[in-house]
Design a protein around this motif. Structure first.
Motif, PDB file in Angstrom:
ATOM      1  N   VAL A  18     -34.368 -29.135  53.011  1.00  0.00           N
ATOM      2  CA  VAL A  18     -34.572 -27.930  53.824  1.00  0.00           C
ATOM      3  C   VAL A  18     -35.053 -26.770  52.953  1.00  0.00           C
ATOM      4  N   VAL A  19     -34.475 -26.614  51.786  1.00  0.00           N
ATOM      5  CA  VAL A  19     -34.866 -25.516  50.894  1.00  0.00           C
ATOM      6  C   VAL A  19     -36.312 -25.696  50.424  1.00  0.00           C
ATOM      7  N   ILE A  20     -36.655 -26.899  50.000  1.00  0.00           N
ATOM      8  CA  ILE A  20     -38.016 -27.151  49.525  1.00  0.00           C
ATOM      9  C   ILE A  20     -39.025 -26.967  50.662  1.00  0.00           C
ATOM     10  N   ALA A  21     -38.686 -27.439  51.869  1.00  0.00           N
ATOM     11  CA  ALA A  21     -39.584 -27.281  53.009  1.00  0.00           C
ATOM     12  C   ALA A  21     -39.773 -25.804  53.351  1.00  0.00           C
ATOM     13  N   GLY A  22     -38.722 -25.022  53.270  1.00  0.00           N
ATOM     14  CA  GLY A  22     -38.834 -23.588  53.518  1.00  0.00           C
ATOM     15  C   GLY A  22     -39.724 -22.902  52.502  1.00  0.00           C
ATOM     16  N   ILE A  23     -39.611 -23.305  51.259  1.00  0.00           N
ATOM     17  CA  ILE A  23     -40.447 -22.733  50.204  1.00  0.00           C
ATOM     18  C   ILE A  23     -41.912 -23.110  50.422  1.00  0.00           C
ATOM     19  N   VAL A  24     -42.159 -24.360  50.796  1.00  0.00           N
ATOM     20  CA  VAL A  24     -43.533 -24.795  51.054  1.00  0.00           C
ATOM     21  C   VAL A  24     -44.124 -24.022  52.232  1.00  0.00           C
ATOM     22  N   GLY A  25     -43.332 -23.816  53.290  1.00  0.00           N
ATOM     23  CA  GLY A  25     -43.809 -23.040  54.435  1.00  0.00           C
ATOM     24  C   GLY A  25     -44.132 -21.609  54.064  1.00  0.00           C
ATOM     25  N   TYR A  26     -43.278 -21.001  53.254  1.00  0.00           N
ATOM     26  CA  TYR A  26     -43.518 -19.628  52.810  1.00  0.00           C
ATOM     27  C   TYR A  26     -44.773 -19.544  51.940  1.00  0.00           C
ATOM     28  N   LEU A  27     -44.895 -20.468  50.990  1.00  0.00           N
ATOM     29  CA  LEU A  27     -46.051 -20.437  50.092  1.00  0.00           C
ATOM     30  C   LEU A  27     -47.358 -20.742  50.822  1.00  0.00           C
ATOM     31  N   SER A  28     -47.290 -21.570  51.869  1.00  0.00           N
ATOM     32  CA  SER A  28     -48.515 -21.851  52.618  1.00  0.00           C
ATOM     33  C   SER A  28     -49.036 -20.607  53.315  1.00  0.00           C
ATOM     34  N   GLU A  29     -48.139 -19.756  53.765  1.00  0.00           N
ATOM     35  CA  GLU A  29     -48.566 -18.487  54.373  1.00  0.00           C
ATOM     36  C   GLU A  29     -48.979 -17.472  53.310  1.00  0.00           C
ATOM     37  N   LYS A  30     -48.250 -17.450  52.216  1.00  0.00           N
ATOM     38  CA  LYS A  30     -48.541 -16.493  51.151  1.00  0.00           C
ATOM     39  C   LYS A  30     -49.930 -16.736  50.552  1.00  0.00           C
ATOM     40  N   THR A  31     -50.311 -18.019  50.412  1.00  0.00           N
ATOM     41  CA  THR A  31     -51.619 -18.357  49.847  1.00  0.00           C
ATOM     42  C   THR A  31     -52.699 -18.468  50.912  1.00  0.00           C
ATOM     43  N   GLN A  32     -52.358 -18.197  52.165  1.00  0.00           N
ATOM     44  CA  GLN A  32     -53.240 -18.248  53.325  1.00  0.00           C
ATOM     45  C   GLN A  32     -53.827 -19.635  53.558  1.00  0.00           C
ATOM     46  N   PHE A  33     -53.024 -20.683  53.264  1.00  0.00           N
ATOM     47  CA  PHE A  33     -53.369 -22.053  53.627  1.00  0.00           C
ATOM     48  C   PHE A  33     -53.294 -22.214  55.137  1.00  0.00           C
ATOM     49  N   THR A  34     -52.331 -21.523  55.761  1.00  0.00           N
ATOM     50  CA  THR A  34     -52.204 -21.500  57.215  1.00  0.00           C
ATOM     51  C   THR A  34     -52.175 -20.047  57.677  1.00  0.00           C
ATOM     52  N   HIS A  35     -52.373 -19.858  58.971  1.00  0.00           N
ATOM     53  CA  HIS A  35     -52.333 -18.521  59.555  1.00  0.00           C
ATOM     54  C   HIS A  35     -51.413 -18.505  60.768  1.00  0.00           C
ATOM     55  N   ASN A  36     -50.258 -19.170  60.639  1.00  0.00           N
ATOM     56  CA  ASN A  36     -49.322 -19.269  61.752  1.00  0.00           C
ATOM     57  C   ASN A  36     -48.346 -18.102  61.791  1.00  0.00           C
ATOM     58  N   GLY A  37     -48.080 -17.504  60.676  1.00  0.00           N
ATOM     59  CA  GLY A  37     -46.994 -16.557  60.523  1.00  0.00           C
ATOM     60  C   GLY A  37     -45.932 -17.213  59.661  1.00  0.00           C
ATOM     61  N   TYR A  38     -45.124 -16.405  59.016  1.00  0.00           N
ATOM     62  CA  TYR A  38     -44.139 -16.954  58.080  1.00  0.00           C
ATOM     63  C   TYR A  38     -43.105 -17.828  58.782  1.00  0.00           C
ATOM     64  N   LEU A  39     -42.492 -17.323  59.833  1.00  0.00           N
ATOM     65  CA  LEU A  39     -41.417 -18.070  60.494  1.00  0.00           C
ATOM     66  C   LEU A  39     -41.918 -19.364  61.147  1.00  0.00           C
ATOM     67  N   PRO A  40     -43.028 -19.346  61.897  1.00  0.00           N
ATOM     68  CA  PRO A  40     -43.497 -20.621  62.457  1.00  0.00           C
ATOM     69  C   PRO A  40     -43.856 -21.661  61.393  1.00  0.00           C
ATOM     70  N   SER A  41     -44.446 -21.231  60.286  1.00  0.00           N
ATOM     71  CA  SER A  41     -44.790 -22.179  59.227  1.00  0.00           C
ATOM     72  C   SER A  41     -43.541 -22.776  58.594  1.00  0.00           C
ATOM     73  N   ILE A  42     -42.535 -21.957  58.379  1.00  0.00           N
ATOM     74  CA  ILE A  42     -41.291 -22.466  57.807  1.00  0.00           C
ATOM     75  C   ILE A  42     -40.626 -23.441  58.771  1.00  0.00           C
ATOM     76  N   ILE A  43     -40.623 -23.138  60.061  1.00  0.00           N
ATOM     77  CA  ILE A  43     -40.011 -24.024  61.053  1.00  0.00           C
ATOM     78  C   ILE A  43     -40.779 -25.348  61.133  1.00  0.00           C
ATOM     79  N   ILE A  44     -42.096 -25.294  61.107  1.00  0.00           N
ATOM     80  CA  ILE A  44     -42.898 -26.516  61.135  1.00  0.00           C
ATOM     81  C   ILE A  44     -42.606 -27.373  59.907  1.00  0.00           C
ATOM     82  N   CYS A  45     -42.526 -26.751  58.741  1.00  0.00           N
ATOM     83  CA  CYS A  45     -42.253 -27.489  57.510  1.00  0.00           C
ATOM     84  C   CYS A  45     -40.867 -28.127  57.527  1.00  0.00           C
TER      85      CYS A  45
END
Length: 78
Positions: free
Chosen positions: A9-36
């Motif tokens: 869960v921790v690693i998935a949350g970090i990946v979701g956050y970093l995907s938004e931070k690096t603009q790999f996705t454009h979902n928003g921070y919370l949706p990306s973390i939930i998807i991950c």
């Protein structure tokens, strides 16, 4: 088994956050973390039930999180 689940869960949350931070996705921070987290949980249980994996639990969490971000379509995706 429980520490592996918490680590997933921790690693998935970090990946979701970093995907938004690096603009790999454009979902928003919370949706990306939930998807991950959802993708990582799904793959965690598949690994437990069928023994399929990519090596270490951390690598499984990273690969499944990125895969979930790519596979799950969202309303905001362009």
């Amino acid at each position: 088994m429980f520490p592996v689940m918490i680590g997933t869960v921790v690693i998935a949350g970090i990946v979701g956050y970093l995907s938004e931070k690096t603009q790999f996705t454009h979902n928003g921070y919370l949706p990306s973390i939930i998807i991950c987290i959802g993708g990582a949980f799904l793959f965690y249980f598949v690994r437990i039930m069928f023994g399929f994996g990519f090596g270490s639990p951390g690598m499984n969490a990273i690969v499944s999180s990125i895969g979930a971000l790519i596979v799950v379509p969202t309303h905001w995706r362009k």
